[in-house]
Motif scaffolding. Structure first.
Motif, mmCIF file in Angstrom:
data_model
loop_
_atom_site.group_PDB
_atom_site.id
_atom_site.type_symbol
_atom_site.label_atom_id
_atom_site.label_comp_id
_atom_site.label_asym_id
_atom_site.label_seq_id
_atom_site.Cartn_x
_atom_site.Cartn_y
_atom_site.Cartn_z
ATOM 1 N N VAL A 2 1.004 -1.044 -0.059
ATOM 2 C CA VAL A 2 0.000 0.150 -0.022
ATOM 3 C C VAL A 2 0.891 1.163 0.000
ATOM 4 O O VAL A 2 1.985 1.286 0.477
ATOM 5 C CB VAL A 2 -0.999 -0.025 1.151
ATOM 6 C CG1 VAL A 2 -1.965 -1.232 1.222
ATOM 7 C CG2 VAL A 2 -0.219 0.083 2.478
ATOM 8 N N ARG A 54 5.704 3.042 0.612
ATOM 9 C CA ARG A 54 5.210 2.086 0.353
ATOM 10 C C ARG A 54 5.484 0.932 1.511
ATOM 11 O O ARG A 54 6.585 0.750 2.192
ATOM 12 C CB ARG A 54 5.747 1.626 -0.981
ATOM 13 C CG ARG A 54 5.002 2.133 -2.177
ATOM 14 C CD ARG A 54 5.259 1.784 -3.529
ATOM 15 N NE ARG A 54 4.916 0.330 -3.696
ATOM 16 C CZ ARG A 54 3.595 0.164 -4.247
ATOM 17 N NH1 ARG A 54 2.744 0.949 -3.974
ATOM 18 N NH2 ARG A 54 3.232 -1.055 -4.447
ATOM 19 N N ARG A 72 1.030 -4.513 3.231
ATOM 20 C CA ARG A 72 -0.302 -4.491 3.987
ATOM 21 C C ARG A 72 -0.268 -5.404 5.197
ATOM 22 O O ARG A 72 0.473 -6.489 5.270
ATOM 23 C CB ARG A 72 -1.486 -5.445 3.010
ATOM 24 C CG ARG A 72 -2.842 -4.936 3.517
ATOM 25 C CD ARG A 72 -3.787 -5.454 2.397
ATOM 26 N NE ARG A 72 -3.779 -4.624 1.149
ATOM 27 C CZ ARG A 72 -4.467 -3.572 1.124
ATOM 28 N NH1 ARG A 72 -5.221 -3.056 2.038
ATOM 29 N NH2 ARG A 72 -4.624 -2.957 -0.174
ATOM 30 N N GLN A 95 -2.962 1.650 5.502
ATOM 31 C CA GLN A 95 -3.722 1.490 4.581
ATOM 32 C C GLN A 95 -3.584 2.455 3.495
ATOM 33 O O GLN A 95 -2.759 3.329 3.571
ATOM 34 C CB GLN A 95 -5.268 2.237 5.298
ATOM 35 C CG GLN A 95 -5.711 1.662 6.580
ATOM 36 C CD GLN A 95 -6.263 0.578 6.465
ATOM 37 O OE1 GLN A 95 -6.701 -0.096 5.412
ATOM 38 N NE2 GLN A 95 -6.195 -0.488 7.702
ATOM 39 N N GLU A 96 -3.956 2.111 2.242
ATOM 40 C CA GLU A 96 -3.926 2.706 0.997
ATOM 41 C C GLU A 96 -4.250 4.151 0.991
ATOM 42 O O GLU A 96 -5.350 4.492 1.613
ATOM 43 C CB GLU A 96 -4.718 2.083 -0.071
ATOM 44 C CG GLU A 96 -4.428 2.972 -1.471
ATOM 45 C CD GLU A 96 -3.020 2.495 -1.883
ATOM 46 O OE1 GLU A 96 -2.478 1.415 -1.834
ATOM 47 O OE2 GLU A 96 -2.551 3.348 -2.510
#
Ligand code: FES
Length: 229
Positions: free
Chosen positions: A5, A15, A18, A72-73
């Motif tokens: 994510v 990045r 997850r 979280q994205e």
């Protein structure tokens, strides 16, 4: 391959896999968030609250512990706002007041910008971070140690107060305890209840040496000096 994510921490886009915590994602990129009860590889419980950050959503920010917050994205995290620094200083002060004779704790407080402690010193030998209990339970699966009692009577002890055979005598509870890793050499005689300041000079010397800021393993968690002051 683990799904990745993308999130933003203090304006930097990073990045992370997850399921990773915000704290671990940040540390992986060299963004240091002060922390005390977190031990890599063990479950995080949010006990010390030092790792608080602001999680910004729809223009509103919520203060939360970064070790218990998973990435979280699109997440936007701020680790170093004035509000966070003020709250973190206060948390650090409370921890020092609880356990002033731990050098690791004193060092952590100095790094969080604490210059004096406004709370009465309690001289406890435990700040209930739970590092020892989690290490004993999760790493060794010994379950020899646990929290006993409630409220102000809550403490870490062997079940029924007896060291039982299930204790593997590995010493991990001692090794991972912020009270015992680096006992403070000393200012805590009556009338000398203050931050000893020695850690501050160590911090100045080691400001540019990655991972070398204090004399203990535990202190490596506080290696980033940008959070001080
Ligand atoms: S490290 Fe997150 S609450 Fe202690």
């Amino acid at each position: 391959m683990q799904q990745q994510v993308t999130l933003t921490i203090d304006g930097s886009t990073i990045r992370a896999a997850r399921g990773t915590s915000v704290l671990e994602a940040a540390l992986g990129y060299g963004i240091c968030i002060p922390h005390l009860c977190h031990v890599p590889g063990l479950k995080d419980t949010g006990a010390c609250r030092l790792c608080i950050v602001e999680n910004v959503q729809n223009g509103r920010s919520r203060v939360t512990t970064s070790c218990t917050l998973t990435v979280q994205e699109g997440m936007v995290i701020r680790t170093n706002t004035e509000n966070i620094k003020r709250l973190r200083r206060n948390i650090a002060e409370l921890i020092v007041a609880e356990a002033p004779n731990s050098r690791a704790v004193q060092d952590m407080a100095v790094r969080c910008g604490v210059r004096e402690v406004r709370y009465p010193f309690r001289r406890e030998n435990c700040i209930q971070c739970g590092r020892c209990v989690r290490y004993c339970t999760e790493m060794w699966r010994a379950n020899a140690l646990g929290f006993i009692g409630r409220g102000k009577d809550r403490k870490v002890d062997f079940a029924f107060g007896n060291r039982r055979d299930i204790c593997k005598k590995c010493q991990s509870c001692v090794i991972y305890c912020p009270m015992s890793v680096t006992p403070c050499g000393g200012p805590m005689k009556p009338g000398e209840e203050k931050l000893c300041g020695k850690c501050e000079s160590v911090e100045l010397m080691a400001e540019n040496a990655y991972g070398a800021c204090v004399h203990c393993e535990l202190g490596k968690g506080f290696q980033c000096s940008r959070h001080a002051m």
